[in-house]
Write a protein that holds these residues in place. Structure first.
Motif, PDB file in Angstrom:
ATOM      1  N   GLN A  56       2.469  13.581  -7.948  1.00 19.08           N
ATOM      2  CA  GLN A  56       3.374  12.973  -6.962  1.00 19.08           C
ATOM      3  C   GLN A  56       4.732  13.669  -7.019  1.00 19.08           C
ATOM      4  OE1 GLN A  56       3.499   8.580  -7.042  1.00 19.08           O
ATOM      5  NE2 GLN A  56       1.837   8.642  -8.517  1.00 19.08           N
ATOM      6  N   PRO A  57       5.554  13.439  -5.989  1.00 18.09           N
ATOM      7  CA  PRO A  57       5.329  12.678  -4.765  1.00 18.09           C
ATOM      8  C   PRO A  57       4.111  13.206  -3.992  1.00 18.09           C
ATOM      9  CG  PRO A  57       7.674  13.101  -5.027  1.00 18.09           C
ATOM     10  CD  PRO A  57       6.955  13.922  -6.073  1.00 18.09           C
TER      11      PRO A  57
ATOM     12  N   ASP B  63       0.298  11.886   2.583  1.00 15.82           N
ATOM     13  CA  ASP B  63      -0.976  11.585   3.230  1.00 15.82           C
ATOM     14  C   ASP B  63      -1.462  12.856   3.919  1.00 15.82           C
ATOM     15  OD1 ASP B  63      -0.638  10.571   6.580  1.00 15.82           O
ATOM     16  OD2 ASP B  63       0.972  11.472   5.406  1.00 15.82           O
TER      17      ASP B  63
ATOM     18  N   TYR C 175       3.719  10.721   5.748  1.00 14.40           N
ATOM     19  CA  TYR C 175       4.156   9.766   4.726  1.00 14.40           C
ATOM     20  C   TYR C 175       4.125  10.418   3.346  1.00 14.40           C
ATOM     21  CZ  TYR C 175       3.193   6.272   8.358  1.00 14.40           C
ATOM     22  OH  TYR C 175       3.165   5.552   9.529  1.00 14.40           O
TER      23      TYR C 175
ATOM     24  N   ILE D 132       4.774   9.290  -0.939  1.00 18.74           N
ATOM     25  CA  ILE D 132       4.915   8.163  -1.859  1.00 18.74           C
ATOM     26  C   ILE D 132       5.299   8.630  -3.260  1.00 18.74           C
ATOM     27  CG2 ILE D 132       2.439   8.208  -2.434  1.00 18.74           C
ATOM     28  CD1 ILE D 132       2.559   5.160  -2.789  1.00 18.74           C
TER      29      ILE D 132
ATOM     30  N   PHE E 280       5.082   6.579  -6.872  1.00 20.40           N
ATOM     31  CA  PHE E 280       4.464   5.336  -7.321  1.00 20.40           C
ATOM     32  C   PHE E 280       4.466   5.268  -8.838  1.00 20.40           C
ATOM     33  CE2 PHE E 280       0.133   3.573  -8.528  1.00 20.40           C
ATOM     34  CZ  PHE E 280       0.481   2.239  -8.398  1.00 20.40           C
TER      35      PHE E 280
ATOM     36  N   THR F 164      -3.012   5.876  -6.312  1.00 22.80           N
ATOM     37  CA  THR F 164      -1.833   6.210  -5.517  1.00 22.80           C
ATOM     38  C   THR F 164      -2.206   6.499  -4.071  1.00 22.80           C
ATOM     39  OG1 THR F 164      -0.827   7.205  -7.491  1.00 22.80           O
ATOM     40  CG2 THR F 164       0.173   7.735  -5.356  1.00 22.80           C
ATOM     41  N   GLU F 165      -3.225   7.326  -3.890  1.00 25.23           N
ATOM     42  CA  GLU F 165      -3.641   7.687  -2.532  1.00 25.23           C
ATOM     43  C   GLU F 165      -4.206   6.478  -1.792  1.00 25.23           C
ATOM     44  OE1 GLU F 165      -6.229  11.100  -0.151  1.00 25.23           O
ATOM     45  OE2 GLU F 165      -6.597  10.760  -2.299  1.00 25.23           O
TER      46      GLU F 165
ATOM     47  N   LEU G  61      -1.244   4.426  -0.651  1.00 27.52           N
ATOM     48  CA  LEU G  61      -0.569   5.065   0.470  1.00 27.52           C
ATOM     49  C   LEU G  61      -1.333   4.834   1.776  1.00 27.52           C
ATOM     50  CD1 LEU G  61       1.691   6.844   1.573  1.00 27.52           C
ATOM     51  CD2 LEU G  61       0.365   8.854   0.881  1.00 27.52           C
TER      52      LEU G  61
ATOM     53  N   ILE H 256       7.871   4.519  -0.358  1.00 27.26           N
ATOM     54  CA  ILE H 256       7.154   5.303   0.642  1.00 27.26           C
ATOM     55  C   ILE H 256       8.131   5.685   1.753  1.00 27.26           C
ATOM     56  CG2 ILE H 256       5.331   5.274   2.390  1.00 27.26           C
ATOM     57  CD1 ILE H 256       3.748   3.394   0.583  1.00 27.26           C
ATOM     58  N   TRP H 257       8.201   6.967   2.040  1.00 27.25           N
ATOM     59  CA  TRP H 257       9.093   7.511   3.062  1.00 27.25           C
ATOM     60  C   TRP H 257       8.274   7.917   4.281  1.00 27.25           C
ATOM     61  CZ3 TRP H 257      13.431   7.848   5.402  1.00 27.25           C
ATOM     62  CH2 TRP H 257      13.838   8.986   6.107  1.00 27.25           C
ATOM     63  N   ASP H 258       8.682   7.399   5.439  1.00 23.11           N
ATOM     64  CA  ASP H 258       8.066   7.751   6.720  1.00 23.11           C
ATOM     65  C   ASP H 258       8.938   8.818   7.358  1.00 23.11           C
ATOM     66  OD1 ASP H 258       7.238   7.919   9.378  1.00 23.11           O
ATOM     67  OD2 ASP H 258       6.799   5.769   9.545  1.00 23.11           O
TER      68      ASP H 258
END
Length: 632
Positions: free
Chosen positions: A62-63, A66, A71, A73, A75, A102-103, A106, A128-130
């Motif tokens: 991570q981050p 998707d 997106y 994430i 986590f 994690t996935e 998301l 989570i960032w859009d």
């Protein structure tokens, strides 16, 4: 288990702070020693330190994005029901690149937004960032097992798994005197406050939604209000339900792609967890601490009895006081916020030794708060039930006040407890709870502080903060009301903070089966009579598993997870007290504590009648160490 951090910049000034995201992520190295990665775009940066537990391949790093790249994430935690969620998503056409929870989290969020939180069984904090909507979503688990700090000003929002990550961005550090006042009473700082005025803890069961136009902190979960209905399901049915729920909870928490073991202290709680785990993991490794110099606190013989009965590979870390004490400076140095529960020392040592054999450990934490396991619960029960004996102790309060009081031997400790009980009987339900939750009264703390500092404590703000904590205690309280307040206050802000910090300081993930939210909800559906009576505490827990535990575990006093703090303060740490952290010149120059009051408290500590002076001195030492590192 991992560490996360991030920043949302509102303007150019905020974007300058984004250069510190790597530094902030590095500050969380012990939470995730395996991998460090960061993500940056125009206005958001995320950082992640990984302790690889599930799918340790690069696909789990991570981050994480998707598949569309919209997106991303960061986590921290585990979702124990992720496989069933994954199957549901796959049935709806979703595909996955990794084997991680994690996935799954998301993709569930992408599908259901904040409603995904209602489906999660686990412990976590995540962001989570859009990238399209430019929105940031941050959440913390229902019970508060994993931490999340945040700070927002005109230029940016900062967040992190620990306060040290937020400090790494460069912040104005203004002491919160209301938090200090509370800390000196309780030995910890309850959420949402922190030691800094501009930094907050995200409350358990809450989430943050942030866009360029709005910032909202909202609850998504609260533990259902406790039941006091003695006409609930039969006691036998309750025992059957507890057995099923707890075994399912333990079984869910055995998933790992790394070595997993279990703490086994020799008490009922960890023995139940280890016994249930051994049913589903025949090669279970269990761990306990033995105290070579403190036989009163040494329960390792009971742990060995359990281990022999259930057939685990058991390791006892038999330590001397000096071996325990050798870790003290490292522990104090790791604390980025004052926290003075001295049993953290034992948890640190147990975690460090366990980490040599396992990456994940199960723990019995939470059972005392759910099922009434502490001495204070027996004291509350006696007051609630009333009777001549309680009145007798109350009326002899002046005599108990004159008796020598300390934890150093059985008789003086009894006098200490009787005096504390008689004083508590004079108070209403909320004030009694507050007094027994702490080690110092409001008046005692007030005497410790200089007039200048006392003037900086906003009394209206303090009382509002205190009333929020005590809001669930009615005038005529029940044991379930006491336990409910414990689960809201003591559990997340003391017990779980202790386990999280001390285990993460050693890169060990600790899982707590008693705090599966289904077990917690069950605990507050059953009446107080199922938990405590005149003869027994944790009644239902003891009765449910009596047939599978060694009988030697029953009918013996609860000893707790103690360290010889009083002895250390009077010997090994004496020079630290007199020449350094509580030195009169340092105290005077610092301007927080009253020199005469500190001198009097030190005199009490070294007297034949120390009372609880060691706990109060310890809280000040912890604060002073923190002050010298972060504020001086």
């Amino acid at each position: 288990m991992c560490g996360i951090t991030g920043i949302y910049a509102f303007n150019m000034v905020g974007r300058v702070s984004m250069i510190n995201v790597a530094k902030a992520t590095s500050a969380l190295e012990k939470r995730g020693p395996d991998v460090q990665n960061t993500y940056n775009d125009h206005s958001v940066a995320l950082g992640h330190r990984r302790l690889s537990i599930i799918d340790p391949t690069p696909e789990g790093h991570q981050p994480m994005f998707d598949q569309s790249g919209r997106y991303v994430i960061a986590f921290n935690g585990e979702i124990f029901n992720f496989k069933s969620i994954k199957q549901e998503l796959q049935a709806q056409g979703h595909t996955f690149r990794s084997q991680t929870d994690t996935e799954v989290l998301l993709q569930l969020f992408i599908k259901e937004g904040k409603d995904c939180l209602q489906k999660l069984n686990g412990f976590f904090s995540f962001a989570i960032w859009d990238t399209q909507d430019k929105s940031l979503f941050i959440a913390r688990d229902r019970i508060g097992i994993k931490p999340l700090y945040y700070m927002m000003d005109d230029d940016r929002l900062l967040f992190g798994s620990e306060l040290k990550a937020i400090e790494a961005y460069g912040i104005d550090k203004e002491l919160d005197y209301t938090a200090l006042n509370t800390y000196l009473q309780l030995n910890y700082i309850p959420a949402p406050r922190t030691i800094f005025k501009n930094v907050k803890k995200l409350m358990p069961g809450h989430y943050i939604e942030l866009t360029a136009e709005r910032f909202e902190v909202k609850p998504y979960y609260t533990i259902p209000s406790p039941s006091n209905d003695n006409e609930a399901t039969s006691y036998e049915d309750q025992k059957n339900e507890l057995s099923q729920l707890l075994e399912a909870s333990v079984q869910k928490r055995l998933m790992a792609d790394v070595p997993l073991g279990s703490f086994l202290s020799g008490g009922i709680d960890s023995s139940v967890v280890s016994t249930l785990a051994a049913r589903h993991k025949p090669d279970l490794h269990t761990f306990s601490i033995g105290y070579q110099d403190e036989k009163f606190f040494d329960e390792s013989e009971y742990a060995q009895l359990v281990a022999k009965k259930i057939g685990t590979n058991h390791t006892v870390f038999s330590l001397t006081n000096q071996q325990m004490y050798a870790h003290l400076h490292d522990i104090l140095d790791y604390m980025d916020e004052p926290f003075a529960d001295s049993s953290a020392i034992a948890v640190y040592v147990l975690s460090q030794e366990t980490r040599k054999h396992a990456t994940v450990a199960l723990s019995g934490d939470g059972a005392d708060e759910l099922f009434a396991g502490y001495n204070k619960h027996a004291a509350f029960f006696k007051i609630i039930e009333g009777g001549k004996k309680a009145e007798w102790v109350k009326n002899l309060g002046p005599i108990w006040g004159l008796m020598p009081k300390s934890r150093n031997n059985k008789i003086t400790n009894l006098f200490r407890q009787l005096h504390r009980f008689s004083e508590g009987m004079k108070l209403n339900s909320q004030e009694r709870y507050w007094r027994w939750a702490g080690f110092a009264s409001e008046s005692e703390v007030s005497k410790l502080l200089t007039p200048a500092v006392k003037g900086k404590i906003n009394q209206e703000e303090y009382l509002s903060f205190k009333n929020d904590i005590l809001q669930h205690l009615p005038e005529k309280e029940s044991i379930n009301d006491i336990l409910y307040t414990d689960v809201k206050l003591v559990l997340p802000d003391d017990m779980l903070t202790k386990v999280d910090r001390m285990s993460m300081a050693n890169s060990l993930e600790v899982r707590v089966p008693f705090l599966d939210h289904e077990v917690v909800e069950f605990a507050f559906r059953i009446p107080p009579s199922s938990k405590i009576n005149t003869d027994i505490r944790k009644r239902i827990l003891q009765d449910t598993f009596r047939d599978i535990l060694p009988q030697e575990l029953y009918n013996r006093p609860k000893k707790g997870f103690e360290v010889p703090l009083s002895k250390w303060l009077r010997t090994d740490m004496k020079s630290m007290i007199t020449e350094d952290l509580l030195n009169e010149k340092f105290i005077a120059d610092q301007g927080i504590f009253d020199v005469k009051a500190i001198k009097s408290l030190k005199k009490q500590l070294f007297s034949s009648n120390p009372g609880d002076a060691h706990a109060r001195i310890w809280s000040i030492i912890v604060f002073q160490w923190w002050w010298k590192k972060y504020m001086s």
